[in-house]
Motif scaffolding. Structure first.
Motif, PDB file in Angstrom:
ATOM      1  N   ARG A  85       9.925   3.426  -0.445  1.00 15.52           N
ATOM      2  CA  ARG A  85       9.402   3.973  -1.706  1.00 15.52           C
ATOM      3  C   ARG A  85       7.892   4.204  -1.670  1.00 15.52           C
ATOM      4  NH1 ARG A  85      10.283  -1.415  -2.379  1.00 15.52           N
ATOM      5  NH2 ARG A  85       8.575  -2.700  -3.196  1.00 15.52           N
ATOM      6  N   ASN A  86       7.191   3.531  -0.778  1.00 13.58           N
ATOM      7  CA  ASN A  86       5.736   3.686  -0.722  1.00 13.58           C
ATOM      8  C   ASN A  86       5.279   4.691   0.347  1.00 13.58           C
ATOM      9  OD1 ASN A  86       5.422   1.921  -2.789  1.00 13.58           O
ATOM     10  ND2 ASN A  86       4.360   0.322  -1.635  1.00 13.58           N
ATOM     11  N   LEU A  87       6.236   5.344   1.017  1.00 11.12           N
ATOM     12  CA  LEU A  87       5.898   6.368   1.998  1.00 11.12           C
ATOM     13  C   LEU A  87       6.256   7.735   1.431  1.00 11.12           C
ATOM     14  CD1 LEU A  87       5.033   7.383   4.805  1.00 11.12           C
ATOM     15  CD2 LEU A  87       7.386   6.961   5.582  1.00 11.12           C
ATOM     16  N   THR A  88       5.257   8.588   1.295  1.00 13.57           N
ATOM     17  CA  THR A  88       5.470   9.934   0.768  1.00 13.57           C
ATOM     18  C   THR A  88       5.131  10.951   1.843  1.00 13.57           C
ATOM     19  OG1 THR A  88       4.861   9.193  -1.470  1.00 13.57           O
ATOM     20  CG2 THR A  88       4.850  11.575  -1.049  1.00 13.57           C
ATOM     21  N   VAL A  89       6.056  11.896   2.077  1.00 13.42           N
ATOM     22  CA  VAL A  89       5.848  12.950   3.065  1.00 13.42           C
ATOM     23  C   VAL A  89       5.392  14.217   2.352  1.00 13.42           C
ATOM     24  CG1 VAL A  89       6.951  14.397   4.806  1.00 13.42           C
ATOM     25  CG2 VAL A  89       7.554  11.972   4.636  1.00 13.42           C
ATOM     26  N   HIS A  90       4.297  14.795   2.826  1.00 14.64           N
ATOM     27  CA  HIS A  90       3.751  16.023   2.254  1.00 14.64           C
ATOM     28  C   HIS A  90       3.865  17.160   3.271  1.00 14.64           C
ATOM     29  CE1 HIS A  90       1.829  13.756  -1.068  1.00 14.64           C
ATOM     30  NE2 HIS A  90       1.607  12.831  -0.150  1.00 14.64           N
ATOM     31  N   LEU A  91       4.187  18.356   2.785  1.00  8.73           N
ATOM     32  CA  LEU A  91       4.321  19.538   3.642  1.00  8.73           C
ATOM     33  C   LEU A  91       3.339  20.608   3.171  1.00  8.73           C
ATOM     34  CD1 LEU A  91       8.242  19.709   3.712  1.00  8.73           C
ATOM     35  CD2 LEU A  91       6.730  18.423   5.250  1.00  8.73           C
ATOM     36  N   PRO A  92       2.059  20.470   3.506  1.00  8.03           N
ATOM     37  CA  PRO A  92       1.030  21.375   2.981  1.00  8.03           C
ATOM     38  C   PRO A  92       1.238  22.843   3.346  1.00  8.03           C
ATOM     39  CG  PRO A  92       0.022  19.409   3.907  1.00  8.03           C
ATOM     40  CD  PRO A  92       1.456  19.388   4.307  1.00  8.03           C
ATOM     41  N   ASP A 123       0.840  -1.203   0.000  1.00 16.49           N
ATOM     42  CA  ASP A 123       0.000   0.000   0.000  1.00 16.49           C
ATOM     43  C   ASP A 123       0.877   1.255   0.000  1.00 16.49           C
ATOM     44  OD1 ASP A 123      -2.014  -1.828   0.264  1.00 16.49           O
ATOM     45  OD2 ASP A 123      -2.512  -1.311   2.347  1.00 16.49           O
ATOM     46  N   LYS A 124       0.295   2.362  -0.412  1.00 10.17           N
ATOM     47  CA  LYS A 124       0.979   3.649  -0.341  1.00 10.17           C
ATOM     48  C   LYS A 124       0.511   4.410   0.898  1.00 10.17           C
ATOM     49  CE  LYS A 124       2.042   6.364  -3.641  1.00 10.17           C
ATOM     50  NZ  LYS A 124       3.524   6.242  -3.523  1.00 10.17           N
ATOM     51  N   VAL A 125       1.452   5.040   1.578  1.00 13.30           N
ATOM     52  CA  VAL A 125       1.142   5.831   2.762  1.00 13.30           C
ATOM     53  C   VAL A 125       1.563   7.276   2.499  1.00 13.30           C
ATOM     54  CG1 VAL A 125       1.586   6.191   5.218  1.00 13.30           C
ATOM     55  CG2 VAL A 125       1.449   3.855   4.308  1.00 13.30           C
ATOM     56  N   HIS A 126       0.624   8.193   2.683  1.00 12.75           N
ATOM     57  CA  HIS A 126       0.892   9.616   2.548  1.00 12.75           C
ATOM     58  C   HIS A 126       0.880  10.221   3.952  1.00 12.75           C
ATOM     59  CE1 HIS A 126       0.252   9.621  -1.870  1.00 12.75           C
ATOM     60  NE2 HIS A 126      -0.629   8.675  -1.581  1.00 12.75           N
ATOM     61  N   SER A 127       2.011  10.790   4.361  1.00 17.31           N
ATOM     62  CA  SER A 127       2.120  11.387   5.689  1.00 17.31           C
ATOM     63  C   SER A 127       2.172  12.903   5.550  1.00 17.31           C
ATOM     64  CB  SER A 127       3.393  10.884   6.378  1.00 17.31           C
ATOM     65  OG  SER A 127       3.568  11.509   7.635  1.00 17.31           O
ATOM     66  N   TYR A 128       1.311  13.600   6.285  1.00 17.60           N
ATOM     67  CA  TYR A 128       1.211  15.057   6.220  1.00 17.60           C
ATOM     68  C   TYR A 128       1.843  15.653   7.477  1.00 17.60           C
ATOM     69  CZ  TYR A 128      -1.951  13.888   2.448  1.00 17.60           C
ATOM     70  OH  TYR A 128      -2.480  13.373   1.284  1.00 17.60           O
ATOM     71  N   VAL A 129       2.832  16.524   7.274  1.00 19.92           N
ATOM     72  CA  VAL A 129       3.645  17.029   8.378  1.00 19.92           C
ATOM     73  C   VAL A 129       3.533  18.543   8.455  1.00 19.92           C
ATOM     74  CG1 VAL A 129       5.975  17.139   9.352  1.00 19.92           C
ATOM     75  CG2 VAL A 129       5.233  15.091   8.123  1.00 19.92           C
TER      76      VAL A 129
END
Length: 279
Positions: free
Chosen positions: A132-139, A109-115
């Motif tokens: 590779r399946n963990l993406t960190v987002h900085l909104p 699965d893909k995991v999107h983490s919002y920080v």
């Protein structure tokens, strides 16, 4: 492929503001909010989590470590955590998070983490395991939201600030070693039983040869002496005056009474504490 969207809540203002922002601007995302609980949090943190849940209309999942602070203190030979050895962050914050998302990543699965790193924090980055399946987002950085924007989000949502900002500048564990000396003084005044607990941990650590005290180069037993408290409070007031004279305090908020903790943040600047604890 299943996609999971997660947002960590530290109990502090920035991560709470990000939760508000995402709720308002991305209602299409099925966000999972989580809080990694060391078991040594201030009571105000739990009260604030309840208020935030009311706005979000959703439970904030509590991730509890399999072993508590006392267990890991023994494992580290009663040596206190410190800026040079942040075992509390590793064992009580990061490991529960990794264990939580691990089954998803292993399943492909893909995991999107919002920080909650703001646009005025160019020196900070979010936790990234390198998977590779963990993406960190900085909104906040993408939207140009800074410290003032965070305050506006919380005020506009009616969530406000955690009560500990009346006397403290950071979230995280009661015994956070990144606290300024004035914050240890405030802890003694606001939660004397927690201060006494911290003193006992420190005493045990020193008896076992720990080179660290909670506060840099000063034991809490020395710090709590009346004359020392007076000196710490005088020094903080001088720092506030100097900060104000140099224009460091945000001019947009002149004339507005700030919580003491927010004043501390502006006087001492940003902490180097891990974002998963402080934000």
């Amino acid at each position: 492929m299943v996609e999971h969207h997660v947002l960590g809540i530290s109990g502090g203002k920035d991560s709470a503001a990000l939760a508000v922002y995402m709720r308002l601007n991305h209602p299409e995302l099925d966000l999972k909010y989580f809080f990694t609980d060391t078991g040594k949090e201030l009571p105000e943190v739990y009260d604030f989590l309840g208020s935030l849940e009311g706005f979000l209309g959703k439970e904030i999942l509590r991730l509890n470590p399999q072993r508590d602070f006392d267990f890991w203190l023994r494992e580290y030979n009663n040596f206190l955590p410190s800026p040079r050895s942040r075992w509390c962050t590793r064992q009580l914050k990061l490991t529960p998070f990794r264990n939580w998302i691990k089954p998803w990543l292993e399943a492909g699965d893909k995991v999107h983490s919002y920080v909650a790193i703001r646009s005025d924090e160019n020196h900070r980055e979010g936790y990234d395991s390198g998977h590779r399946n963990l993406t960190v987002h900085l909104p906040f950085r993408e939207a140009g939201i800074d410290h003032s924007g965070v305050m506006e989000l919380l005020e506009g949502a009616g969530v406000g600030l955690p009560k500990y900002y009346e006397w403290r500048s950071r979230s995280g564990c009661t015994f956070c070693f990144f606290q300024q000396k004035i914050e240890w003084v405030r802890l003694k005044q606001q939660h004397p039983e927690r201060f006494e607990e911290a003193k006992q941990y420190e005493k045990t650590a020193l008896e076992h040869g720990s080179p660290f005290t909670w506060s840099d180069r000063e034991s809490l037993a020395d710090l709590e002496q009346p004359e020392r408290i007076e000196a710490i409070e005088r020094d903080f007031e001088r720092r506030k005056e100097k900060s104000s004279s140099r224009g460091r305090v945000n001019p947009l908020r002149q004339g507005v009474e700030l919580p003491a903790g927010v004043e501390m943040e502006e006087v001492f600047g940003e902490s180097t504490a891990c974002v998963i604890c402080q934000k």
